[in-house]
Design a protein around this motif. Structure first.
Motif, PDB file in Angstrom:
ATOM      1  N   TRP A  79       0.239   4.580   4.877  1.00 12.49           N
ATOM      2  CA  TRP A  79       1.395   3.858   5.439  1.00 12.49           C
ATOM      3  C   TRP A  79       2.135   3.195   4.277  1.00 12.49           C
ATOM      4  O   TRP A  79       1.568   2.393   3.564  1.00 12.49           O
ATOM      5  CB  TRP A  79       0.959   2.824   6.471  1.00 12.49           C
ATOM      6  N   GLU A  80       3.376   3.648   4.088  1.00 12.31           N
ATOM      7  CA  GLU A  80       4.198   3.113   2.999  1.00 12.31           C
ATOM      8  C   GLU A  80       3.414   3.116   1.692  1.00 12.31           C
ATOM      9  O   GLU A  80       3.328   2.106   1.004  1.00 12.31           O
ATOM     10  CB  GLU A  80       4.744   1.751   3.395  1.00 12.31           C
ATOM     11  N   GLY A  81       2.795   4.294   1.418  1.00  9.77           N
ATOM     12  CA  GLY A  81       2.199   4.518   0.111  1.00  9.77           C
ATOM     13  C   GLY A  81       0.753   4.100  -0.041  1.00  9.77           C
ATOM     14  O   GLY A  81       0.075   4.518  -0.978  1.00  9.77           O
ATOM     15  N   SER A  82       0.221   3.276   0.897  1.00 10.85           N
ATOM     16  CA  SER A  82      -1.194   2.917   0.686  1.00 10.85           C
ATOM     17  C   SER A  82      -2.046   3.405   1.867  1.00 10.85           C
ATOM     18  O   SER A  82      -1.520   3.642   2.967  1.00 10.85           O
ATOM     19  CB  SER A  82      -1.327   1.404   0.527  1.00 10.85           C
ATOM     20  N   MET A  83      -3.350   3.537   1.597  1.00 14.91           N
ATOM     21  CA  MET A  83      -4.278   4.040   2.635  1.00 14.91           C
ATOM     22  C   MET A  83      -4.621   2.882   3.581  1.00 14.91           C
ATOM     23  O   MET A  83      -4.928   1.783   3.128  1.00 14.91           O
ATOM     24  CB  MET A  83      -5.566   4.523   1.979  1.00 14.91           C
ATOM     25  N   GLU A  84      -4.561   3.172   4.864  1.00 17.42           N
ATOM     26  CA  GLU A  84      -4.862   2.137   5.856  1.00 17.42           C
ATOM     27  C   GLU A  84      -6.020   2.598   6.745  1.00 17.42           C
ATOM     28  O   GLU A  84      -6.182   3.796   6.976  1.00 17.42           O
ATOM     29  CB  GLU A  84      -3.638   1.915   6.776  1.00 17.42           C
ATOM     30  N   GLU A  85      -6.804   1.635   7.218  1.00 14.59           N
ATOM     31  CA  GLU A  85      -7.856   1.943   8.200  1.00 14.59           C
ATOM     32  C   GLU A  85      -7.752   0.928   9.320  1.00 14.59           C
ATOM     33  O   GLU A  85      -7.744  -0.280   9.080  1.00 14.59           O
ATOM     34  CB  GLU A  85      -9.251   1.865   7.559  1.00 14.59           C
ATOM     35  N   ASP A  86      -7.636   1.444  10.563  1.00 14.98           N
ATOM     36  CA  ASP A  86      -7.461   0.541  11.705  1.00 14.98           C
ATOM     37  C   ASP A  86      -8.334   0.948  12.866  1.00 14.98           C
ATOM     38  O   ASP A  86      -8.669   2.131  13.000  1.00 14.98           O
ATOM     39  CB  ASP A  86      -6.000   0.650  12.221  1.00 14.98           C
TER      40      ASP A  86
END
Lengths: 105, 105, 105
Positions: free
Chosen positions: B43-50
């Motif tokens: 998301w917008e260049g960085s890795m996200e975990e949700d």
């Protein structure tokens, strides 16, 4: 040709007992059970919400009619959700294993 | 023709509120909710975990555009995951029930 | 063309580590993990039941061969379940996002 058959059942125990029969009788190579799902649907005119469980059945496309018949025999519902989704590719080794593990239609 | 629409949402509550609307408005015959999934994405260049939740919506193929529109109206995300997967077979009785329970497009 | 790749793994941790690699390496736009599933299958002639976890990988169809290769490298099994299911429609904005987030094959 292979297919993924999606089934819902009343509980994880019912999913497991149906899943065991399908694998035991070589109608499916492998069954994955999602223990707990929440289902929302209309039933005889009113909205219902229930706890259910789901089966993801991996098998050959030709066995679909036999699986539908067998699941309807085993299931506690009169008209269970049994739908098939095409598997259009994947790991060749896995698909070969899948093909070896199910009976000829 | 029938289709399975897969949607992710921020929580089981959001899944349930979207699911109820789709069934209530006869856009879907049945919705199964997987209460808790873990999601990994950029998301917008960085890795996200949700932590998220997922809906499995069973409906007629012709209603897909209306469902996409309605889910986007109801959803808390600007650009939610709404993808459709073909149902290519299944229990005739179940598919007839499914067809009866949804509105004409 | 887009595809949903369904993978099973030994645990939610293994699902997460494989999922992170696929997203990090731009082989997948998004991975949803079902933390806990129960699996029933034949293995070397006897029926087995195990706790596993599942990944739902959303990507472009052209990346399927690379994903199969990469998952087999990362996975603890010799012959993991890696199957692909066609995504035949969905939210245009979401599918555009998906297309932007994965590498060219």
């Amino acid at each position: 040709m292979f297919t993924l058959i999606y089934i819902t059942a009343s509980s994880v125990d019912e999913s497991a007992s149906i899943g065991r029969k399908l694998v035991e009788e070589r109608l499916a190579a492998c069954v994955n059970i999602i223990p707990s799902i929440r289902s929302i649907y209309h039933w005889e005119g009113s909205m219902e919400e229930d706890e259910e469980s789901a089966l993801i059945v991996k098998t050959s496309h030709e066995l679909t009619p036999q699986i539908i018949k067998r699941v309807r025999e085993l299931h506690s519902y009169d008209n269970p959700c049994i739908i098939s989704i095409p598997i259009t590719g994947g790991s060749r080794d896995y698909l070969e294993w899948l093909d070896d593990e199910v009976k000829r239609p």
